[in-house]
Design a protein around this motif. Structure first.
Motif, PDB file in Angstrom:
ATOM      1  N   LEU A  44       0.819  -1.213   0.000  1.00  0.00           N
ATOM      2  CA  LEU A  44       0.000   0.000   0.000  1.00  0.00           C
ATOM      3  C   LEU A  44       0.856   1.268   0.000  1.00  0.00           C
ATOM      4  N   SER A  45       1.888   1.321   0.856  1.00  0.00           N
ATOM      5  CA  SER A  45       2.653   2.570   0.954  1.00  0.00           C
ATOM      6  C   SER A  45       3.439   2.827  -0.325  1.00  0.00           C
ATOM      7  N   GLY A  46       4.046   1.793  -0.891  1.00  0.00           N
ATOM      8  CA  GLY A  46       4.837   1.970  -2.108  1.00  0.00           C
ATOM      9  C   GLY A  46       3.969   2.415  -3.273  1.00  0.00           C
ATOM     10  N   ILE A  63       9.339  -1.484  -8.288  1.00  0.00           N
ATOM     11  CA  ILE A  63       9.808  -2.866  -8.363  1.00  0.00           C
ATOM     12  C   ILE A  63       9.366  -3.614  -7.111  1.00  0.00           C
ATOM     13  N   GLU A  64       8.991  -4.850  -7.294  1.00  0.00           N
ATOM     14  CA  GLU A  64       8.439  -5.658  -6.216  1.00  0.00           C
ATOM     15  C   GLU A  64       9.145  -7.019  -6.226  1.00  0.00           C
ATOM     16  N   GLY A  65       9.605  -7.437  -5.039  1.00  0.00           N
ATOM     17  CA  GLY A  65      10.334  -8.704  -4.944  1.00  0.00           C
ATOM     18  C   GLY A  65       9.453  -9.925  -5.122  1.00  0.00           C
ATOM     19  N   ASN A  66       8.223  -9.818  -4.676  1.00  0.00           N
ATOM     20  CA  ASN A  66       7.313 -10.957  -4.698  1.00  0.00           C
ATOM     21  C   ASN A  66       6.748 -11.150  -6.109  1.00  0.00           C
ATOM     22  N   GLY A  71       1.842  -6.875  -0.768  1.00  0.00           N
ATOM     23  CA  GLY A  71       2.582  -7.017   0.479  1.00  0.00           C
ATOM     24  C   GLY A  71       1.711  -7.598   1.573  1.00  0.00           C
ATOM     25  N   ARG A  72       1.572  -6.855   2.660  1.00  0.00           N
ATOM     26  CA  ARG A  72       0.822  -7.366   3.807  1.00  0.00           C
ATOM     27  C   ARG A  72      -0.686  -7.206   3.654  1.00  0.00           C
ATOM     28  N   ILE A  73      -1.125  -6.781   2.490  1.00  0.00           N
ATOM     29  CA  ILE A  73      -2.557  -6.879   2.162  1.00  0.00           C
ATOM     30  C   ILE A  73      -2.686  -8.058   1.209  1.00  0.00           C
ATOM     31  N   ASP A  88      -6.752  -6.208   7.592  1.00  0.00           N
ATOM     32  CA  ASP A  88      -8.143  -6.606   7.626  1.00  0.00           C
ATOM     33  C   ASP A  88      -9.082  -5.400   7.765  1.00  0.00           C
ATOM     34  N   SER A  89      -9.111  -4.793   8.967  1.00  0.00           N
ATOM     35  CA  SER A  89     -10.149  -3.801   9.248  1.00  0.00           C
ATOM     36  C   SER A  89      -9.713  -2.377   8.912  1.00  0.00           C
ATOM     37  N   ILE A  90     -10.595  -1.663   8.233  1.00  0.00           N
ATOM     38  CA  ILE A  90     -10.400  -0.242   7.937  1.00  0.00           C
ATOM     39  C   ILE A  90     -11.280   0.509   8.942  1.00  0.00           C
ATOM     40  N   GLY A  93     -11.273   6.224  11.655  1.00  0.00           N
ATOM     41  CA  GLY A  93     -10.414   7.383  11.386  1.00  0.00           C
ATOM     42  C   GLY A  93      -9.448   7.214  10.231  1.00  0.00           C
ATOM     43  N   TYR A  94      -9.685   6.207   9.396  1.00  0.00           N
ATOM     44  CA  TYR A  94      -8.775   5.964   8.266  1.00  0.00           C
ATOM     45  C   TYR A  94      -9.108   6.909   7.101  1.00  0.00           C
ATOM     46  N   GLY A  95      -8.894   8.210   7.305  1.00  0.00           N
ATOM     47  CA  GLY A  95      -9.261   9.177   6.268  1.00  0.00           C
ATOM     48  C   GLY A  95      -8.575   8.910   4.947  1.00  0.00           C
ATOM     49  N   VAL A 264      13.817  -8.889  -6.578  1.00  0.00           N
ATOM     50  CA  VAL A 264      14.201  -8.886  -5.163  1.00  0.00           C
ATOM     51  C   VAL A 264      15.434  -8.000  -4.994  1.00  0.00           C
ATOM     52  N   VAL A 265      15.260  -6.901  -4.289  1.00  0.00           N
ATOM     53  CA  VAL A 265      16.371  -5.965  -4.124  1.00  0.00           C
ATOM     54  C   VAL A 265      17.405  -6.562  -3.178  1.00  0.00           C
ATOM     55  N   ARG A 266      18.645  -6.393  -3.584  1.00  0.00           N
ATOM     56  CA  ARG A 266      19.731  -6.951  -2.790  1.00  0.00           C
ATOM     57  C   ARG A 266      20.713  -5.869  -2.343  1.00  0.00           C
ATOM     58  N   ARG A 420       9.146 -14.230   3.436  1.00  0.00           N
ATOM     59  CA  ARG A 420      10.451 -13.547   3.376  1.00  0.00           C
ATOM     60  C   ARG A 420      10.337 -12.068   3.027  1.00  0.00           C
ATOM     61  N   PHE A 421       9.201 -11.669   2.453  1.00  0.00           N
ATOM     62  CA  PHE A 421       9.045 -10.260   2.088  1.00  0.00           C
ATOM     63  C   PHE A 421       8.361  -9.435   3.183  1.00  0.00           C
ATOM     64  N   ALA A 422       8.012 -10.096   4.268  1.00  0.00           N
ATOM     65  CA  ALA A 422       7.379  -9.369   5.384  1.00  0.00           C
ATOM     66  C   ALA A 422       8.156  -9.604   6.684  1.00  0.00           C
ATOM     67  N   CYS A 451       9.508   4.768   3.393  1.00  0.00           N
ATOM     68  CA  CYS A 451       8.107   4.804   3.824  1.00  0.00           C
ATOM     69  C   CYS A 451       7.727   3.405   4.294  1.00  0.00           C
ATOM     70  N   GLY A 452       6.461   3.237   4.621  1.00  0.00           N
ATOM     71  CA  GLY A 452       6.004   1.946   5.135  1.00  0.00           C
ATOM     72  C   GLY A 452       5.437   2.132   6.527  1.00  0.00           C
ATOM     73  N   GLU A 453       4.584   1.229   6.881  1.00  0.00           N
ATOM     74  CA  GLU A 453       3.882   1.248   8.178  1.00  0.00           C
ATOM     75  C   GLU A 453       4.813   1.564   9.333  1.00  0.00           C
ATOM     76  N   HIS A 454       6.034   1.015   9.305  1.00  0.00           N
ATOM     77  CA  HIS A 454       6.951   1.170  10.438  1.00  0.00           C
ATOM     78  C   HIS A 454       7.458   2.601  10.589  1.00  0.00           C
ATOM     79  N   GLY A 461      -1.067   0.380  11.020  1.00  0.00           N
ATOM     80  CA  GLY A 461      -1.660  -0.458   9.987  1.00  0.00           C
ATOM     81  C   GLY A 461      -1.727   0.212   8.621  1.00  0.00           C
ATOM     82  N   MET A 462      -2.836  -0.045   7.935  1.00  0.00           N
ATOM     83  CA  MET A 462      -2.980   0.457   6.570  1.00  0.00           C
ATOM     84  C   MET A 462      -2.995   1.986   6.541  1.00  0.00           C
ATOM     85  N   GLU A 463      -3.629   2.601   7.545  1.00  0.00           N
ATOM     86  CA  GLU A 463      -3.641   4.067   7.578  1.00  0.00           C
ATOM     87  C   GLU A 463      -2.222   4.590   7.848  1.00  0.00           C
TER      88      GLU A 463
HETATM   89  C1  LIG Z   1      -2.042 -10.586   9.915  1.00  0.00           C
HETATM   90  C2  LIG Z   1      -2.136  -9.095   9.716  1.00  0.00           C
HETATM   91  C3  LIG Z   1      -3.272  -8.420  10.158  1.00  0.00           C
HETATM   92  C4  LIG Z   1      -3.369  -7.041   9.965  1.00  0.00           C
HETATM   93  N1  LIG Z   1      -4.513  -6.409  10.331  1.00  0.00           N
HETATM   94  C5  LIG Z   1      -4.663  -5.088  10.063  1.00  0.00           C
HETATM   95  C6  LIG Z   1      -5.905  -4.438  10.287  1.00  0.00           C
HETATM   96  O1  LIG Z   1      -6.887  -5.054  10.711  1.00  0.00           O
HETATM   97  N2  LIG Z   1      -5.979  -3.112   9.995  1.00  0.00           N
HETATM   98  C7  LIG Z   1      -4.915  -2.404   9.495  1.00  0.00           C
HETATM   99  O2  LIG Z   1      -5.043  -1.203   9.252  1.00  0.00           O
HETATM  100  N3  LIG Z   1      -3.743  -3.016   9.243  1.00  0.00           N
HETATM  101  C8  LIG Z   1      -3.597  -4.335   9.501  1.00  0.00           C
HETATM  102  N4  LIG Z   1      -2.425  -4.959   9.206  1.00  0.00           N
HETATM  103  C9  LIG Z   1      -1.258  -4.151   8.797  1.00  0.00           C
HETATM  104  C10 LIG Z   1      -1.299  -3.702   7.331  1.00  0.00           C
HETATM  105  O3  LIG Z   1      -1.613  -4.786   6.502  1.00  0.00           O
HETATM  106  C11 LIG Z   1       0.084  -3.166   7.001  1.00  0.00           C
HETATM  107  O4  LIG Z   1       0.446  -2.177   7.943  1.00  0.00           O
HETATM  108  C12 LIG Z   1       0.189  -2.523   5.626  1.00  0.00           C
HETATM  109  O5  LIG Z   1      -0.412  -3.321   4.636  1.00  0.00           O
HETATM  110  C13 LIG Z   1       1.677  -2.311   5.354  1.00  0.00           C
HETATM  111  O6  LIG Z   1       1.866  -1.714   4.107  1.00  0.00           O
HETATM  112  P1  LIG Z   1       3.348  -1.302   3.673  1.00  0.00           P
HETATM  113  O7  LIG Z   1       3.270  -0.751   2.322  1.00  0.00           O
HETATM  114  O8  LIG Z   1       3.942  -0.490   4.763  1.00  0.00           O
HETATM  115  O9  LIG Z   1       4.184  -2.662   3.698  1.00  0.00           O
HETATM  116  P2  LIG Z   1       4.012  -3.965   2.805  1.00  0.00           P
HETATM  117  O10 LIG Z   1       2.591  -4.176   2.453  1.00  0.00           O
HETATM  118  O11 LIG Z   1       4.686  -5.055   3.550  1.00  0.00           O
HETATM  119  O12 LIG Z   1       4.805  -3.625   1.476  1.00  0.00           O
HETATM  120  C14 LIG Z   1       6.190  -3.798   1.354  1.00  0.00           C
HETATM  121  C15 LIG Z   1       6.493  -4.424   0.007  1.00  0.00           C
HETATM  122  O13 LIG Z   1       7.909  -4.574  -0.125  1.00  0.00           O
HETATM  123  C16 LIG Z   1       8.149  -5.801  -0.787  1.00  0.00           C
HETATM  124  N5  LIG Z   1       9.527  -6.244  -0.507  1.00  0.00           N
HETATM  125  C17 LIG Z   1      10.023  -6.745   0.656  1.00  0.00           C
HETATM  126  N6  LIG Z   1      11.330  -7.034   0.528  1.00  0.00           N
HETATM  127  C18 LIG Z   1      11.661  -6.712  -0.746  1.00  0.00           C
HETATM  128  C19 LIG Z   1      12.885  -6.775  -1.499  1.00  0.00           C
HETATM  129  N7  LIG Z   1      14.029  -7.215  -0.959  1.00  0.00           N
HETATM  130  N8  LIG Z   1      12.864  -6.359  -2.778  1.00  0.00           N
HETATM  131  C20 LIG Z   1      11.725  -5.891  -3.354  1.00  0.00           C
HETATM  132  N9  LIG Z   1      10.553  -5.814  -2.701  1.00  0.00           N
HETATM  133  C21 LIG Z   1      10.520  -6.218  -1.408  1.00  0.00           C
HETATM  134  C22 LIG Z   1       7.109  -6.726  -0.199  1.00  0.00           C
HETATM  135  O14 LIG Z   1       6.912  -7.876  -0.978  1.00  0.00           O
HETATM  136  C23 LIG Z   1       5.895  -5.820  -0.133  1.00  0.00           C
HETATM  137  O15 LIG Z   1       5.107  -5.893  -1.287  1.00  0.00           O
HETATM  138  C24 LIG Z   1      -2.305  -6.335   9.360  1.00  0.00           C
HETATM  139  C25 LIG Z   1      -1.192  -7.020   8.892  1.00  0.00           C
HETATM  140  C26 LIG Z   1      -1.104  -8.381   9.051  1.00  0.00           C
HETATM  141  C27 LIG Z   1       0.096  -9.097   8.490  1.00  0.00           C
END
Ligand SMILES: Cc1cc2nc3c(=O)[nH]c(=O)nc-3n(C[C@H](O)[C@H](O)[C@H](O)COP(=O)(O)OP(=O)(O)OC[C@H]3O[C@@H](n4cnc5c(N)ncnc54)[C@H](O)[C@@H]3O)c2cc1C
Length: 480
Positions: A44-46, A63-66, A71-73, A88-90, A93-95, A264-266, A420-422, A451-454, A461-463
Motif C-alpha cells: 500500500l505505501s509503495g 519494483i516488487e520482490g514478490n 505485500g501485507r494486504i 483486515d479492518s479499515i 479514522g482511516y481518512g 528482489v532488491v539486494r 520472506r518479504f514481510a 516509507c512503510g507502516e513502520h 496499519g494500513m492508515e
Molecule cells: C495478519 C495481519 C493483520 C493485519 N490487520 C490489520 C488491520 O486489521 N488493519 C490495518 O489497518 N492493518 C492491519 N495490518 C497491517 C497492514 O496490513 C500493514 O500495515 C500494511 O499493509 C503495510 O503496508 P506497507 O506498504 O507499509 O508494507 P508492505 O505491504 O509489507 O509492502 C512492502 C512491500 O515490499 C516488498 N519487498 C520486501 N522485501 C523486498 C525486497 N528485498 N525487494 C523488493 N521488494 C521487497 C514486499 O513484498 C511488499 O510488497 C495487518 C497485517 C497483518 C500481516
C-alpha cells in the motif's frame, strides 16, 4: 500500469563486491535507467507514494520482490468472501484509506456487527470451561474484583486505557513520555497483578511481543488511545468489497508507470547524483531518488553503499516484528450445534484463538473459522512447517471439540514471519526502544527515502502505511 518482464534482457553477474565500485562506472546490459524515482515494494505505501509522485509529473517505476502485489494486504480470493490473510479492518479514522477507496470507486462493507455475534468459550489448562463456572473456577486468575470478566486482550486493553498517563496518545514518542517506556510486566505488577494473572491475561494469546517482559507498555498507551480515537470518529470496521486486495489491484491498474514483479532488491548504492538498486537476478535500476517501502525485517538483508547511518541501521536490526499465523478452516457441518458450545474460543493451546468468519453478503452466517496464533506459539508452528503445523492445529481443535471431527478442514494457512518479504506482521517495541528508534525510521538517507507502516508517526496499519507514503512523497518532491 505496464507490467514488465525484463527477463529477456541479458543477465549481468552481480556480487556484493560490486557495491563498492562507483555507480557511474557500473556498466550493465540489463539495466533500467533515467527514472526520476524508483519505488521499492508494491504494498500500500509503495503504490500510494508512486501514485502521488507520478501524478506530479515524475517518471516513476515500481519494483516488487514478490510475484504478487499487495505485500501485507492479501485477500484469499479462493475462499468464500475473500477473507484477509493480512490487513483486515479499515477503521473509522482511516481518512486516507477511505479516500483512496472512494477515488477508485470501490465500496466498503462494515463488518463491525460481526464482533457481537458469538460469545467466546474459554479453554484453559487445555480444557473447555463452562462459562457459568468461570467466575469460581480454580484456574480463574483474574484480579479479585474482576472474576466475572473473561481473560485476554479486551480486558487488558480496558485496564491500559484506564491507567494511561498520556494526555494524548500522540505524545508517545515525545521525550516527556520516555519515563513510561517500561515493560508490560512492570506496569501490571505495579497494579498489583500476580504472575498468574499476567500470564493468563497477557502472555496467553499475546497481543504484542513475545511476553509481558519484552513488550513496551508505552506502545500500548499509543495503541489503546489510537483505537479509542478511531471509535470516536466512527465505530466501524470496514473491509473492501471483493477483499482489501481490490484497492491494491485498482491502484496498480491506474498507475501510469512500470511495475516489475520478481525483482528482489539486494543492494542499494548511491553517489551524490544517483541511486542504483541492484536485484538478486542481476538487474539494476538507476534513478535520482529511491522510495524504499521494504519492511524492517527484509530490510536487514539489503546491503547499502555507503552504509546506513548508525541509528537507522540499529533500528533495522534490533526492532522485532510481531509473529502471527492464520489458519483458515472450512466447516462441513456446524459442529457447535451438536455440542452446544460457541464455535469461537480463547484457548491456551497451540490453537491460539478461534473466531468465526462471516464473509457472506449479510455478514451473519458462519462461512468458516479462523485460528490466530501469535507470538511464541506462531514461532513454534513455524518450526514445524506448514503441513505439520496445519495437522497439529487441526488435531488440537478436534481434541478440544470432538464434535468438530470430520466436520472441518484446513483451507488456508499463512505464517507472516515465514514470508520472506514481510518477516512478520508489524513493528513491535521492546521497553526503551521507542525513544531510541521511532523517529529515525523515516529518516531520509541522501537520495533514499523510507516509507512503510513502520515509519508512520501518528497511525498504525494500513492508515499508517498511507500516512507514511504521503510524508515520503512530499519529502521527495521537496528534494528533487
Ligand atoms: C495478519 C495481519 C493483520 C493485519 N490487520 C490489520 C488491520 O486489521 N488493519 C490495518 O489497518 N492493518 C492491519 N495490518 C497491517 C497492514 O496490513 C500493514 O500495515 C500494511 O499493509 C503495510 O503496508 P506497507 O506498504 O507499509 O508494507 P508492505 O505491504 O509489507 O509492502 C512492502 C512491500 O515490499 C516488498 N519487498 C520486501 N522485501 C523486498 C525486497 N528485498 N525487494 C523488493 N521488494 C521487497 C514486499 O513484498 C511488499 O510488497 C495487518 C497485517 C497483518 C500481516
Amino acid at each position: 500500469m505496464k507490467f514488465n518482464d525484463i527477463s529477456s534482457i541479458s543477465r549481468r553477474g552481480f556480487s556484493l563486491s560490486l557495491l563498492s565500485t562507483s555507480l557511474v562506472s557500473a556498466k550493465s546490459s540489463k539495466s533500467y535507467k533515467n527514472l526520476d524515482v524508483l519505488v521499492i515494494g508494491a504494498g500500500l505505501s509503495g503504490l500510494y507514494a508512486a501514485e502521488i509522485l507520478s501524478k506530479e509529473g515524475l517518471k516513476v517505476a515500481v519494483i516488487e520482490g514478490n510475484k504478487r502485489l499487495g505485500g501485507r494486504i492479501q485477500s484469499l480470493r479462493n475462499l468464500e468472501g475473500n477473507p484477509e490473510a493480512g490487513g483486515d479492518s479499515i477503521l473509522g479514522g482511516y481518512g486516507r484509506v477511505r479516500n483512496l477507496v472512494k477515488d477508485y470507486n470501490l465500496s466498503l462493507i462494515d463488518h463491525a456487527q460481526r464482533r457481537g455475534l458469538s460469545d467466546k468459550e474459554i479453554v484453559y489448562g487445555g480444557t473447555l470451561i463452562d462459562r457459568d463456572q468461570w467466575p469460581d473456577h480454580k484456574l480463574n486468575f483474574m484480579p479479585k474484583e474482576s472474576k466475572e470478566e473473561f481473560p485476554g486482550r479486551k480486558f487488558f486493553e480496558k485496564i491500559v486505557l484506564k491507567n494511561t498517563p498520556l494526555e494524548s496518545f500522540e505524545d508517545w514518542n515525545e521525550s516527556s513520555s520516555k519515563k513510561y517506556d517500561t515493560s508490560v510486566y512492570e506496569f501490571l505488577r505495579e497494579l498489583g497483578w500476580s504472575d498468574h494473572t499476567i500470564l493468563q491475561n497477557y502472555d496467553t494469546n499475546i497481543g504484542r511481543g513475545n511476553s509481558s517482559h519484552d513488550c513496551s507498555i508505552l506502545s500500548w498507551y499509543f495503541r489503546v488511545g489510537w483505537d479509542k480515537l478511531q471509535r470516536n470518529i466512527e465505530d466501524v470496521a470496514f473491509k473492501i468489497k471483493g477483499g482489501n486486495q481490490s484497492l491494491i489491484d485498482a491502484m496498480a491498474a491506474s498507475f501510469s508507470g512500470d511495475i516489475f514483479l520478481n525483482k528482489v532488491v539486494r543492494g542499494i548504492r548511491q553517489d551524490n547524483r544517483k541511486v542504483e538498486v541492484i536485484c538478486n537476478d542481476g538487474t539494476s535500476f538507476t534513478s535520482e531518488k529511491v522510495v524504499c517501502s521494504i519492511p524492517l525485517n527484509p530490510l536487514k538483508w539489503i546491503k547499502f553503499d555507503p552504509i546506513l547511518p548508525r541509528d537507522l541501521s540499529a533500528a533495522i536490526h534490533l526492532l522485532p516484528s510481531m509473529k502471527i499465523n492464520k489458519v483458515f478452516f472450512a466447516v462441513k457441518n456446524n459442529f457447535w450445534e451438536e455440542d452446544g458450545y460457541s464455535p469461537s474460543m480463547w484457548t491456551d493451546t497451540d490453537l491460539g484463538q478461534i473466531s468465526t468468519l462471516r464473509q457472506n453478503e449479510n455478514n451473519t452466517d458462519v462461512t468458516g473459522l479462523i485460528a490466530r496464533v501469535r507470538g511464541p506459539l506462531a514461532a513454534k508452528l513455524d518450526t514445524m512447517g506448514e503441513s505439520l503445523a496445519s495437522k497439529h492445529v487441526l488435531e488440537t481443535l478436534e481434541r478440544i471439540r470432538p464434535a468438530a471431527k470430520e466436520n472441518i478442514e484446513i483451507v488456508g494457512y499463512k505464517s507472516w514471519a515465514m514470508d520472506r518479504f514481510a518477516g512478520g506482521t508489524w513493528t513491535e517495541w521492546q521497553p526503551g526502544q521507542i525513544h531510541k528508534f521511532q523517529k529515525h525510521l523515516g529518516d531520509r538517507f541522501n537520495h533514499v527515502h523510507f516509507c512503510g507502516e513502520h515509519t508512520a508517526l501518528s497511525n498504525r496499519g494500513m492508515e499508517g502505511a498511507a500516512e507514511s507514503a504521503e510524508r515520503c512523497a512530499l519529502e521527495v518532491l521537496e528534494s528533487i
